[in-house]
Design a protein around this motif. Structure first.
Motif, PDB file in Angstrom:
ATOM      1  N   PRO A 125      34.950  33.758  35.492  1.00 16.86           N
ATOM      2  CA  PRO A 125      34.419  35.036  35.017  1.00 16.86           C
ATOM      3  C   PRO A 125      33.258  35.512  35.878  1.00 16.86           C
ATOM      4  O   PRO A 125      32.509  34.705  36.455  1.00 16.86           O
ATOM      5  CB  PRO A 125      33.944  34.715  33.593  1.00 16.86           C
ATOM      6  CG  PRO A 125      34.733  33.521  33.186  1.00 16.86           C
ATOM      7  CD  PRO A 125      34.925  32.729  34.444  1.00 16.86           C
ATOM      8  N   THR A 126      33.089  36.818  35.972  1.00 16.59           N
ATOM      9  CA  THR A 126      32.014  37.422  36.755  1.00 16.59           C
ATOM     10  C   THR A 126      30.898  37.898  35.831  1.00 16.59           C
ATOM     11  O   THR A 126      31.113  38.175  34.645  1.00 16.59           O
ATOM     12  CB  THR A 126      32.543  38.599  37.572  1.00 16.59           C
ATOM     13  OG1 THR A 126      33.181  39.538  36.692  1.00 16.59           O
ATOM     14  CG2 THR A 126      33.554  38.122  38.606  1.00 16.59           C
ATOM     15  N   ALA A 127      29.686  37.992  36.391  1.00 20.60           N
ATOM     16  CA  ALA A 127      28.524  38.407  35.606  1.00 20.60           C
ATOM     17  C   ALA A 127      28.575  39.889  35.258  1.00 20.60           C
ATOM     18  O   ALA A 127      28.001  40.321  34.253  1.00 20.60           O
ATOM     19  CB  ALA A 127      27.238  38.094  36.368  1.00 20.60           C
ATOM     20  N   GLU A 128      29.245  40.677  36.089  1.00 19.95           N
ATOM     21  CA  GLU A 128      29.396  42.111  35.845  1.00 19.95           C
ATOM     22  C   GLU A 128      30.869  42.431  35.623  1.00 19.95           C
ATOM     23  O   GLU A 128      31.764  41.725  36.096  1.00 19.95           O
ATOM     24  CB  GLU A 128      28.862  42.913  37.039  1.00 19.95           C
ATOM     25  CG  GLU A 128      27.407  42.622  37.384  1.00 19.95           C
ATOM     26  CD  GLU A 128      26.448  43.070  36.305  1.00 19.95           C
ATOM     27  OE1 GLU A 128      26.814  43.997  35.544  1.00 19.95           O
ATOM     28  OE2 GLU A 128      25.351  42.507  36.205  1.00 19.95           O
ATOM     29  N   PHE A 129      31.127  43.521  34.902  1.00 17.05           N
ATOM     30  CA  PHE A 129      32.513  43.888  34.648  1.00 17.05           C
ATOM     31  C   PHE A 129      33.217  44.254  35.957  1.00 17.05           C
ATOM     32  O   PHE A 129      32.683  44.969  36.797  1.00 17.05           O
ATOM     33  CB  PHE A 129      32.605  45.072  33.688  1.00 17.05           C
ATOM     34  CG  PHE A 129      34.017  45.549  33.495  1.00 17.05           C
ATOM     35  CD1 PHE A 129      34.899  44.829  32.695  1.00 17.05           C
ATOM     36  CD2 PHE A 129      34.478  46.688  34.137  1.00 17.05           C
ATOM     37  CE1 PHE A 129      36.211  45.251  32.523  1.00 17.05           C
ATOM     38  CE2 PHE A 129      35.789  47.110  33.973  1.00 17.05           C
ATOM     39  CZ  PHE A 129      36.656  46.388  33.165  1.00 17.05           C
ATOM     40  N   ALA A 130      34.420  43.729  36.110  1.00 14.50           N
ATOM     41  CA  ALA A 130      35.250  44.051  37.267  1.00 14.50           C
ATOM     42  C   ALA A 130      36.706  43.933  36.857  1.00 14.50           C
ATOM     43  O   ALA A 130      37.052  43.194  35.926  1.00 14.50           O
ATOM     44  CB  ALA A 130      34.942  43.111  38.434  1.00 14.50           C
ATOM     45  N   GLY A 131      37.538  44.658  37.539  1.00  6.12           N
ATOM     46  CA  GLY A 131      38.947  44.594  37.215  1.00  6.12           C
ATOM     47  C   GLY A 131      39.807  45.115  38.333  1.00  6.12           C
ATOM     48  O   GLY A 131      39.333  45.787  39.261  1.00  6.12           O
ATOM     49  N   SER A 132      41.094  44.797  38.267  1.00 12.01           N
ATOM     50  CA  SER A 132      42.034  45.309  39.255  1.00 12.01           C
ATOM     51  C   SER A 132      43.425  45.356  38.648  1.00 12.01           C
ATOM     52  O   SER A 132      43.769  44.569  37.755  1.00 12.01           O
ATOM     53  CB  SER A 132      42.046  44.439  40.519  1.00 12.01           C
ATOM     54  OG  SER A 132      42.594  43.166  40.241  1.00 12.01           O
ATOM     55  N   LEU A 133      44.218  46.295  39.138  1.00 13.76           N
ATOM     56  CA  LEU A 133      45.620  46.432  38.778  1.00 13.76           C
ATOM     57  C   LEU A 133      46.419  46.582  40.058  1.00 13.76           C
ATOM     58  O   LEU A 133      45.962  47.232  41.008  1.00 13.76           O
ATOM     59  CB  LEU A 133      45.850  47.656  37.887  1.00 13.76           C
ATOM     60  CG  LEU A 133      45.212  47.646  36.491  1.00 13.76           C
ATOM     61  CD1 LEU A 133      45.340  49.033  35.865  1.00 13.76           C
ATOM     62  CD2 LEU A 133      45.891  46.603  35.604  1.00 13.76           C
ATOM     63  N   SER A 134      47.594  45.998  40.104  1.00 13.20           N
ATOM     64  CA  SER A 134      48.424  46.150  41.296  1.00 13.20           C
ATOM     65  C   SER A 134      49.880  46.285  40.901  1.00 13.20           C
ATOM     66  O   SER A 134      50.322  45.787  39.851  1.00 13.20           O
ATOM     67  CB  SER A 134      48.250  44.957  42.243  1.00 13.20           C
ATOM     68  OG  SER A 134      48.932  43.829  41.768  1.00 13.20           O
ATOM     69  N   PHE A 135      50.614  46.956  41.774  1.00 16.03           N
ATOM     70  CA  PHE A 135      52.057  47.086  41.616  1.00 16.03           C
ATOM     71  C   PHE A 135      52.692  46.905  42.984  1.00 16.03           C
ATOM     72  O   PHE A 135      52.255  47.492  43.970  1.00 16.03           O
ATOM     73  CB  PHE A 135      52.439  48.456  41.051  1.00 16.03           C
ATOM     74  CG  PHE A 135      53.924  48.667  40.983  1.00 16.03           C
ATOM     75  CD1 PHE A 135      54.663  48.103  39.963  1.00 16.03           C
ATOM     76  CD2 PHE A 135      54.583  49.400  41.960  1.00 16.03           C
ATOM     77  CE1 PHE A 135      56.041  48.285  39.902  1.00 16.03           C
ATOM     78  CE2 PHE A 135      55.957  49.585  41.908  1.00 16.03           C
ATOM     79  CZ  PHE A 135      56.682  49.017  40.865  1.00 16.03           C
ATOM     80  N   GLY A 136      53.727  46.072  43.031  1.00 14.36           N
ATOM     81  CA  GLY A 136      54.396  45.810  44.294  1.00 14.36           C
ATOM     82  C   GLY A 136      55.900  45.966  44.173  1.00 14.36           C
ATOM     83  O   GLY A 136      56.493  45.699  43.122  1.00 14.36           O
ATOM     84  N   ALA A 137      56.528  46.396  45.245  1.00  9.90           N
ATOM     85  CA  ALA A 137      57.979  46.512  45.322  1.00  9.90           C
ATOM     86  C   ALA A 137      58.423  45.997  46.679  1.00  9.90           C
ATOM     87  O   ALA A 137      57.768  46.251  47.697  1.00  9.90           O
ATOM     88  CB  ALA A 137      58.422  47.963  45.126  1.00  9.90           C
ATOM     89  N   THR A 167      52.436  46.753  48.360  1.00  5.01           N
ATOM     90  CA  THR A 167      51.592  46.567  47.181  1.00  5.01           C
ATOM     91  C   THR A 167      50.507  47.623  47.137  1.00  5.01           C
ATOM     92  O   THR A 167      49.798  47.845  48.132  1.00  5.01           O
ATOM     93  CB  THR A 167      50.935  45.168  47.199  1.00  5.01           C
ATOM     94  OG1 THR A 167      51.944  44.163  47.309  1.00  5.01           O
ATOM     95  CG2 THR A 167      50.132  44.936  45.934  1.00  5.01           C
ATOM     96  N   VAL A 168      50.371  48.260  45.994  1.00  4.76           N
ATOM     97  CA  VAL A 168      49.291  49.214  45.738  1.00  4.76           C
ATOM     98  C   VAL A 168      48.306  48.548  44.783  1.00  4.76           C
ATOM     99  O   VAL A 168      48.715  48.048  43.721  1.00  4.76           O
ATOM    100  CB  VAL A 168      49.816  50.527  45.137  1.00  4.76           C
ATOM    101  CG1 VAL A 168      48.662  51.472  44.829  1.00  4.76           C
ATOM    102  CG2 VAL A 168      50.814  51.180  46.086  1.00  4.76           C
ATOM    103  N   ASN A 169      47.030  48.538  45.175  1.00  3.10           N
ATOM    104  CA  ASN A 169      46.009  47.857  44.384  1.00  3.10           C
ATOM    105  C   ASN A 169      44.873  48.814  44.052  1.00  3.10           C
ATOM    106  O   ASN A 169      44.405  49.559  44.935  1.00  3.10           O
ATOM    107  CB  ASN A 169      45.470  46.641  45.141  1.00  3.10           C
ATOM    108  CG  ASN A 169      44.475  45.843  44.321  1.00  3.10           C
ATOM    109  OD1 ASN A 169      43.278  46.095  44.385  1.00  3.10           O
ATOM    110  ND2 ASN A 169      44.966  44.868  43.585  1.00  3.10           N
TER     111      ASN A 169
END
Length: 845
Positions: free
Chosen positions: A299-311, A840-842
C-alpha cells in the motif's frame, strides 16, 4: 518432465584468483571505456544534474527510535530514498535521538544528528553532504542546512537514489538498491556474495510481461522450458529452479502443479529477485540453480490508482485495476487492491486459457515501531484443449519430426483447471538501534482438476501416420501448505567495529491429497489426420494418495566487518525434513510409498566480499546442497534418494553512476550426487521412471549489467556460459546433464526515452539468443532431436499523452522464429509463440 543436469571442473583447476580478477576488471573497464567513447555513458556529474533530487520540502512521516547513529542514519536512508554513505569512524560511539514526526528530509537529518557535532549541506549534484561542524556551529536545523563553505571539513557524500530495499514501482529503474533473498541481510547487489538479477516493475511494464514465466524468460541466466500448455520448468545454471520466496519468506509450492497455480499475474508484484546458486541458509532444501523471490506490491501513503485495457493476437483481451491509499486520516492504516483478468485463444488449434487474479493487502502501524500486514492473493485459470506433454519428436525411422506449430496433440475434451489462494500475514517490529524482528505466516490452498488426453506417446510412421498412442486420465488433487518464519536481525559492536547478526527459524507443512486414476492408452490410427476428435475413455479410480511433507529449520549468520573494505558472512542452517507418502486402494488396502525422515541436516554457508575501491569488489561463496526429490520416482514408484552436493562461486562486482548501474561477473562450480536420470514411462501408472546418478558436475560463467545508463536509458543485459559433465557410463545418455539447456545464453532488454520534442515517446526492445540444444533418448536407439541456435527479438513503443494516459505496443518474436524451448519434456517438443502483439492503454490517477 524436466530432465536433470550436469556441470564444471573443480575450483582447484581454475587460475589463481588475483590475476583472474585483475583481468576481469580490466575487461570491464575496457568495456565501459568503449561505451563512453560511443557516447553510451555520460559523466556522473551530468547524470546527477539531469536527475534532480526529490523535493526535499515534502513532509514525510518518521518513526525511527533512538539508538546508535549509524543505525539511525541507515534507517533514515531507507525511509527517505536517500543513500547515506559514511566511514564507520565518523559515527563510531555516537548515539542519535532518533527521528519522529512529520519532517522534510533536511529536518529529519537535522533531528537525527542533534547533539552529534555533525551537520549536512546540499551537494552540487542535488544530494547532500555530511560534515563535521566547527565547535561554535549550531546543531539546529538552520545550521545543518547552511551552505557549504571551507575545505578543511571531513565530508561524506549523500546521493539521492531509489529507496534502499524499497519498492521499484515509480523509480523508473531496471535495478534495485538492496535485496535480502540470499541471506536475509538487506544488502546491495554488490554486497551480496552471489549473482543476483532483478526484474523491476518498470521493466515488466515496458515489455508487457504479464506472467512469471514471461518475466523469467527475460531474466539473464534463466531459461523457461515448456513441459506442455500449462506447465513450465525454470532453469538456471543447467538445473531446475524449485525454491521460491514470497516477500522474502521461503514457501513450499506443489511441485506437481509446476508452480502455475501459485505465482499468478505479474500485476501483483513490485519486482522479482533471482539469486543464482544454492541458498541453503534460508531455504534449507533446494537445487543449486536459483531462488526466486516474488515481492508483492505494498500500500502507498497517498491515494493512487491505475486502470488498463489490452488487446492482442489470438483474441487476447486483458484488463487490470490497481488502487492504493490510506484508510484513515492519519495514514496509519493503508490498503491496496489489485485485479487482473485475461481471456485468450492461441496459435495452437482449439486451445483457450482464461485467468483471473485478485490481490488485497492491508498495512497497519500498530505502534510507531510495529507494522502489521495481512493480505490474500487468489488466482484461477481455466484451460480448454490443454496438453499433457506435446508433439512427438521422432518418426519411426529415428529422424526428427517437423509438425505445424498449430497442431494440438490434446483431445477436444481435455481441460486443466487451477485454483490457488494464498493468505498471509506479517508482523515487523523495530526494537531500536537497528534491531528488527520479522514474523511471517501463510496458508496456501492449491487445487487442480485435470482431464487430459494427449496424443504423443510413441513414434510416427512417416508414410502411414501409425505408431502414436493417446495417453489419457484424470488428475484431480489438492494441496494445503502452512508456513511460519521468524527472523531477528541487528547490528552489534565487537573489536570497535559494527557487525550484523541474523537468527532465523521456519516451519512448513504441506498436505497433498490426490485421486489416482488408471492411465489409458488409446491407439491413434493416423496421426497425420489427428484433429482432437476422439472418444473419451473411462479412467477408473485405483487409489487415493496422501502425502505430508514437513520441514523445519533454524539458521544463524554473522556478517562480520573486520575492515571497512572487507565483509565476511558465515552461517549455517539445521533442517529437519519428514515425508510420508501413502496410498489407499479402492478396496481399502494401504501401502506406504515412502517414509523419509532426515534429522538435523546441517547446511553451511560462507561468503566473503572485498572492496578493491569505491566501485569494484571481488567475492566468493560456498554452500552445501540437499534436496529431497519426492517427484522423481523409481521403477517401484518410490522417490529416489535426496540430492546432495556442493556449490561454489567466485566473481567480481561493480557499481557505476552513483549505484544506478550494477555489473557482475561470476564463475560457478557445482557437483551433485543422486541426480535424477529419466529412464522411461510406467505403462501401468503413466508416471515417469527415474534413477539416481552420482558425479554430475556443472561449471560456467555469468556476466550481467543492469540499471540506468542515463536518466533516459534503461538496460538489462547478460551472458551465460555453462557446461555440464557426467561420469563415464557406456551406452548411457544422462538426461541429468540437461542437454536441452544451452551452453551459451545472451539476453538484452532496454528502453529509451527520446529527447526534446519526442520526449513523450519511449522505445525499446529485447533480444534472447541461445546456442544449440538437443534431446537424446535413453533407450538403445539413442535417437536425437536438435534445436539449432536461435534468436528471438521483441520491440516496444509507448506514447505518453500526459502524466495520466499512455499507450504501449509490444511486439514479440518480431521475425516469427520457429523454435522449441521445451525440447525433450516427456520425449516431446513444444514450440515457442509465433509473432504476436499486445496493445495496452493505461490510465493513472
Amino acid at each position: 518432465m524436466p530432465q536433470r543436469p550436469g556441470q564444471p571442473r573443480p575450483l582447484s583447476e581454475t587460475p589463481r584468483l588475483r590475476p583472474l580478477f585483475l583481468a576481469l576488471r580490466t575487461l570491464c573497464i575496457a568495456t565501459a571505456a568503449s561505451m563512453a567513447t560511443a557516447g553510451l555513458l555520460v559523466p556522473q556529474a551530468a547524470y546527477a544534474q539531469a536527475a534532480p533530487a526529490p523535493d526535499s520540502r515534502e513532509l514525510k512521516r518518521f518513526d525511527i527510535a533512538a539508538g546508535p547513529l549509524e543505525g539511525v542514519l541507515n534507517q533514515l536512508g531507507r525511509d527517505t530514498g536517500v543513500l547515506i554513505t559514511f566511514e564507520s569512524k565518523l559515527t563510531e560511539g555516537m548515539r542519535s535521538p532518533g527521528v519522529r514526526g512529520s519532517h522534510t528530509v533536511q529536518q529529519a537529518l537535522a533531528q537525527a544528528l542533534e547533539g552529534t557535532g555533525l551537520g549536512m549541506v546540499r551537494a552540487a549534484g542535488g544530494g547532500y553532504a555530511l560534515r563535521t561542524l566547527p565547535a561554535m556551529a549550531s546543531t539546529s536545523t538552520a545550521a545543518a542546512t547552511a551552505p557549504a563553505s571551507g575545505t578543511t571539513l571531513a565530508e561524506v557524500r549523500v546521493v539521492d537514489t531509489a529507496p534502499v530495499g524499497g519498492p521499484t514501482e515509480g523509480t523508473g529503474a531496471y535495478t534495485t538498491r538492496s535485496a535480502s533473498t540470499a541471506t536475509h541481510f538487506a544488502l546491495s547487489p554488490r554486497e551480496t556474495p552471489q549473482s543476483i538479477s532483478v526484474v523491476t516493475r518498470q521493466q515488466m511494464d515496458d515489455q508487457g510481461l504479464v506472467s512469471v514465466p514471461e518475466i523469467l524468460d527475460k531474466t539473464p541466466g534463466v531459461t523457461v522450458g515448456r513441459n506442455d500448455s500449462e506447465r513450465a520448468t525454470f532453469y538456471a545454471r543447467g538445473f531446475p529452479i524449485e525454491n521460491f520466496q514470497f516477500d522474502g519468506v521461503p514457501s513450499t509450492l506443489d511441485t506437481s502443479n509446476q508452480y502455475t497455480t501459485a505465482i499468478g499475474d505479474s500485476i501483483v508484484y513490485d519486482r522479482v529477485e533471482i539469486v543464482k546458486g544454492a541458498t541453503g541458509l534460508l531455504t534449507g532444501a533446494g537445487y543449486p540453480s536459483a531462488t526466486i523471490n516474488l515481492v508483492r506490491k505494498r500500500p502507498t501513503a497517498e491515494f493512487a490508482g491505475s486502470l488498463s485495457f489490452g488487446a492482442g493476437s489470438w483474441d487476447r483481451l486483458r484488463t487490470t485495476a490497481d488502487f492504493s491509499g490510506p484508510l484513515n486520516a492519519s495514514g496509519s492504516v493503508r490498503a491496496r487492491i489489485v485485479a487482473a483478468a485475461q481471456n485468450a485463444n492461441s496459435y495452437v488449434d482449439y486451445y483457450k486459457r482464461d485467468t483471473r487474479n485478485l490481490y488485497g493487502v492491508i498495512e497497519a502501524d500498530l505502534t510507531p515501531d510495529t507494522l502489521l500486514t495481512v493480505g490474500v492473493d487468489h488466482m484461477t485459470s481455466r484451460a480448454d484443449g490443454a496438453t499433457f506433454g506435446h508433439l512427438p519428436l521422432f518418426y519411426s525411422d529415428g529422424t526428427q519430426t517437423r509438425f505445424s506449430r498449430s497442431l494440438n496433440p490434446a483431445s477436444r475434451w481435455s481441460y486443466w483447471d487451477n485454483d490457488s489462494t494464498n493468505t498471509f500475514a506479517s508482523l515487523k517490529h523495530d526494537f531500536g538501534g537497528g534491531w528488527k524482528l520479522d514474523v511471517a505466516a501463510s496458508h496456501l490452498d492449491q487445487s487442480k482438476d485435470v482431464w487430459f488426453g494427449s496424443a504423443y506417446n510413441g513414434s510416427v510412421d512417416r508414410y502411414t501416420g501409425q505408431g502414436i498412442r493417446m495417453l489419457s486420465g484424470l488428475l484431480p488433487s489438492e494441496s494445503k501448505t502452512d508456513a511460519v518464519n521468524v527472523a531477528l536481525t541487528g547490528p552489534f559492536t565487537l573489536g570497535g567495529r559494527t557487525h550484523e547478526l541474523m537468527l532465523g527459524a521456519g516451519y512448513s507443512r504441506q498436505h497433498q491429497q490426490a485421486e489416482l486414476h488408471n492411465t489409458v492408452f488409446t491407439t491413434v490410427p493416423n496421426y497425420f489426420a489427428w484433429d482432437g476428435y476422439i472418444q473419451q475413455p473411462a479412467s477408473p479410480k485405483r487409489a487415493d494418495r496422501d502425502t505430508v511433507i514437513a520441514e523445519k529449520g533454524v539458521s544463524a549468520a554473522l556478517r562480520l566487518r573486520p575492515a571497512d573494505a572487507l565483509s565476511v558472512i558465515v552461517g549455517a542452517r539445521a533442517s529437519w525434513y519428514r515425508l510420508h507418502d501413502q496410498s489407499t486402494g479402492v478396496a481399502g488396502d494401504i501401502s506406504v510409498d515412502d517414509d523419509l525422515n532426515v534429522r538435523a541436516k546441517i547446511i553451511p554457508y560462507a561468503g566473503i566480499v572485498y572492496d578493491l575501491d569505491r566501485t569494484w569488489s571481488v567475492y566468493a561463496s560456498y554452500t552445501d546442497i540437499f534436496h529431497p526429490q519426492t517427484y522423481y520416482k523409481d521403477a517401484n514408484d518410490r522417490p529416489i534418494a535426496p540430492l546432495t552436493g556442493k556449490s561454489t562461486e567466485v566473481g567480481v562486482k561493480a557499481e557505476f553512476l552513483d549505484r544506478r548501474v550494477n555489473a557482475s561477473l561470476a564463475l560457478f562450480h557445482v557437483k551433485q550426487n543422486n541426480s535424477a536420470q529419466y529412464v522411461s514411462v510406467n505403462d501401468d501408472t503413466g508416471n515417469e521412471i527415474y534413477k539416481a546418478v552420482d558425479g554430475i558436475t556443472s561449471k560456467g560463467l555469468e556476466m550481467e549489467v543492469a540499471g540506468q545508463i542515463t536518466p533516459s536509458w534503461n538496460l538489462s543485459a547478460g551472458y551465460t556460459f555453462r557446461t555440464s559433465r557426467q561420469p563415464q557410463q557406456q551406452d548411457v545418455i544422462l538426461s541429468a546433464v540437461n542437454t536441452n539447456q544451452p551452453r551459451h545464453l545472451v539476453k538484452l532488454n532496454t528502453s529509451y526515452r527520446l529527447p526534446g520534442e519526442w520526449s513523450k515517446w519511449v522505445v525499446g526492445g529485447s533480444l534472447t539468443w541461445q546456442s544449440r540444444t538437443y534431446y537424446e533418448t535413453s533407450d538403445d536407439n539413442h535417437w536425437r532431436a536438435d534445436q539449432p541456435a536461435y534468436a528471438v527479438v521483441g520491440l516496444m513503443a509507448r506514447y505518453e499523452f500526459d502524466r495520466h494516459l499512455s499507450m504501449t505496443l509490444n511486439i514479440n518474436n518480431l521475425f516469427d522464429k520457429t523454435y522449441m524451448p521445451g525440447l525433450g519434456s516427456y520425449g516431446t517438443g513444444v514450440y515457442g509463440d509465433p509473432r504476436n502483439a499486445l496493445l495496452t492503454v493505461n490510465y493513472k490517477f
